[in-house]
Write a protein that holds these residues in place. Structure first.
Motif, PDB file in Angstrom:
ATOM      1  N   GLU A 193     -10.052  -1.386   8.116  1.00 23.95           N
ATOM      2  CA  GLU A 193      -9.631  -0.185   8.831  1.00 23.95           C
ATOM      3  C   GLU A 193      -8.396   0.437   8.186  1.00 23.95           C
ATOM      4  O   GLU A 193      -8.226   1.655   8.215  1.00 23.95           O
ATOM      5  N   GLN A 194      -7.534  -0.392   7.628  1.00 18.64           N
ATOM      6  CA  GLN A 194      -6.325   0.119   6.991  1.00 18.64           C
ATOM      7  C   GLN A 194      -6.659   0.896   5.714  1.00 18.64           C
ATOM      8  O   GLN A 194      -5.909   1.770   5.295  1.00 18.64           O
ATOM      9  N   ARG A 235      -9.653  -5.594  10.397  1.00 22.28           N
ATOM     10  CA  ARG A 235      -8.348  -4.915  10.463  1.00 22.28           C
ATOM     11  C   ARG A 235      -7.935  -4.405   9.091  1.00 22.28           C
ATOM     12  O   ARG A 235      -7.428  -3.279   8.955  1.00 22.28           O
ATOM     13  N   LEU A 236      -8.146  -5.238   8.064  1.00 24.13           N
ATOM     14  CA  LEU A 236      -7.797  -4.807   6.713  1.00 24.13           C
ATOM     15  C   LEU A 236      -8.680  -3.642   6.259  1.00 24.13           C
ATOM     16  O   LEU A 236      -8.198  -2.688   5.649  1.00 24.13           O
ATOM     17  N   HIS A 239      -0.273 -11.125  10.460  1.00 23.83           N
ATOM     18  CA  HIS A 239      -0.804 -10.211   9.454  1.00 23.83           C
ATOM     19  C   HIS A 239      -2.212 -10.652   9.054  1.00 23.83           C
ATOM     20  O   HIS A 239      -2.462 -11.839   8.832  1.00 23.83           O
TER      21      HIS A 239
END
Length: 76
Positions: free
Chosen positions: A73-74, A70-71, A18
């Motif tokens: 993009e979320q 990644r975060l 994660h």
């Protein structure tokens, strides 16, 4: 020098963790976590473990930058 397959396994492992964890683990915890994930798939020699730890340490900033991306993009 690390075998290309081992490098591929490392980057695969970073994608499985994660993103929040990659950002908040200490450098030592992050290195140990990634090495442990790889060792579950393949038995590493002492030299491979040492080389992998060095490889990861040199790329901590990149790993954290990718995790932050990644975060981000979320949130979009």
């Amino acid at each position: 020098m690390l075998h290309p397959i081992l490098i591929k396994q490392l980057w695969s492992a970073t994608e499985q963790i994660h993103a929040h964890s990659l950002l908040h683990l200490s450098k030592r915890e992050l290195i140990e976590s990634l090495i442990n994930r790889i060792q579950r798939r393949k038995s590493l020699t002492g030299q491979e473990t040492k080389d992998l730890a060095s490889y990861i340490e040199q790329r901590i900033a990149l790993i954290r930058d990718l995790a932050q991306s990644r975060l981000d993009e979320q949130l979009i």
